[in-house]
Design an enzyme around this catalytic site. Structure first.
Site, PDB file in Angstrom:
ATOM      1  N   GLY A   8      46.952  24.499  64.423  1.00  0.00           N
ATOM      2  CA  GLY A   8      46.966  23.045  64.602  1.00  0.00           C
ATOM      3  C   GLY A   8      45.830  22.573  65.478  1.00  0.00           C
ATOM      4  N   ALA A  10      42.907  21.301  64.802  1.00  0.00           N
ATOM      5  CA  ALA A  10      41.989  20.258  64.334  1.00  0.00           C
ATOM      6  C   ALA A  10      42.305  18.879  64.894  1.00  0.00           C
ATOM      7  CB  ALA A  10      41.999  20.197  62.809  1.00  0.00           C
ATOM      8  N   LEU A  42      49.924  26.274  56.095  1.00  0.00           N
ATOM      9  CA  LEU A  42      51.045  27.000  56.675  1.00  0.00           C
ATOM     10  C   LEU A  42      52.386  26.604  56.073  1.00  0.00           C
ATOM     11  CD1 LEU A  42      50.057  27.099  60.455  1.00  0.00           C
ATOM     12  CD2 LEU A  42      49.490  28.700  58.620  1.00  0.00           C
ATOM     13  N   GLY A  71      52.171  21.627  63.475  1.00  0.00           N
ATOM     14  CA  GLY A  71      53.500  21.095  63.214  1.00  0.00           C
ATOM     15  C   GLY A  71      53.438  19.800  62.445  1.00  0.00           C
ATOM     16  N   SER A 116      59.740  20.837  71.240  1.00  0.00           N
ATOM     17  CA  SER A 116      59.777  19.381  71.403  1.00  0.00           C
ATOM     18  C   SER A 116      61.048  19.010  72.146  1.00  0.00           C
ATOM     19  CB  SER A 116      59.765  18.690  70.039  1.00  0.00           C
ATOM     20  OG  SER A 116      60.120  17.322  70.149  1.00  0.00           O
ATOM     21  N   TYR A 157      63.210  17.901  61.521  1.00  0.00           N
ATOM     22  CA  TYR A 157      62.289  18.121  62.638  1.00  0.00           C
ATOM     23  C   TYR A 157      63.036  18.678  63.852  1.00  0.00           C
ATOM     24  CZ  TYR A 157      58.784  17.192  66.219  1.00  0.00           C
ATOM     25  OH  TYR A 157      57.892  17.330  67.258  1.00  0.00           O
TER      26      TYR A 157
END
Length: 282
Positions: A8, A10, A42, A71, A116, A157
């Site tokens: 992740g 980027a 992914l 994510g 999270s 999530y």
């Protein structure tokens, strides 16, 4: 200097972590679906295998650490629950399991997984979905989420973050991880001003809900500040940190469950607790 894999990388917090590690002189193998050294999807088993293999090739069989920041958030869409489960859970667990020998080769590797505060602030998350993720049963996960209709991505999530946090807690203390010198921990951010949150704030209905969510100190987190926490968790100062889930969320988790944690061992679990103590002493 050390070599780290960052998924992740980027955008958002993953990008902030990669930039700070690079600025400190470390080698970063950045992984993302685009605009990265290792480009992989992914959300698919093939993409995860390709990402794992590409990182192992580039690191030469030794990784000093990894940051699992890739994510997907709870955006609308019929296929979103599956994508969330694939990326947020399997995109962490399968890569780390593939990289474990390379991490063990470093003797004192550190791994930080992005969880999270949704893992503790979203009510009614179906336990069947969480157990399905931990058991690797995606069909059971999707079946448990189907009853939520349009709200399924929100619960997908939260379930993904609960499951990955439990995986970290269970795995971190095993002989293959703690016993191999690998320190595995998770960070649990709250509302951080990433491109994803900015997009949600641009939608009036979502913005209203987000702004009503309790953040005792007010405002939103800064990706650079979260990256500083991650860099600390990768440092020598975190050598005694193992299996922890660190909440960096402006106080939201504490607001919702001030009396829920810490908690002593319940009497009904005392026998299991004592058995584990005996097993460890052996």
């Amino acid at each position: 200097m050390s070599t780290y894999a960052v998924t992740g990388a980027a955008s958002g917090m993953g990008r902030a972590v990669a930039e700070k590690l690079t600025a400190a002189g470390h080698t970063v193998i950045d992984v993302d679906i685009a605009e990265a050294t290792v480009q992989a999807d992914l959300s698919t088993p093939v993409g995860r295998r390709e990402a794992a293999a590409a990182v192992l090739e580039r690191c030469g069989g030794r990784l000093d650490g990894a940051v699992m920041a890739a994510g997907l958030g709870p955006a609308p869409g019929r296929e979103r629950p599956r994508l969330i489960a694939e990326v947020n859970y399997f995109g962490v667990v399968e890569l780390l399991e593939a990289w474990r020998p390379a991490l063990a080769a470093a003797d004192d590797a550190k791994v930080v997984v992005f969880s999270s505060n949704s893992s503790t602030t979203v009510p009614m998350v179906p336990g069947r979905a969480v157990r399905g993720l931990l058991d690797g049963d995606i069909d059971r996960v999707l079946g448990a989420l189907r009853i939520f209709g349009k709200q399924a991505p929100t619960f997908a999530y939260a379930a993904s973050k609960i499951a990955v946090s439990r995986w970290v807690r269970r795995t971190a203390v095993t002989s293959g991880w703690a016993g191999a010198g690998i320190r595995l921990n998770a960070i649990a951010p709250g509302a951080v001003l990433t491109p994803l949150l900015e997009k949600q704030l641009a939608t009036p209905a979502e913005a209203k809900q987000i702004k009503r969510f309790p953040v005792p100190i007010g405002g939103f987190g800064d990706p650079d500040h979260l990256a500083d926490w991650v860099v600390f968790m990768l440092s020598d100062a975190a050598a005694f940190l193992c299996g922890s889930v660190v909440f960096v969320d402006g106080g939201s988790d504490a607001w919702f469950r001030a009396d829920d944690w810490p908690r002593g061992v319940p009497a009904r679990r005392l026998r299991s607790y004592l058995n584990r103590m005996r097993e460890f002493r052996r």
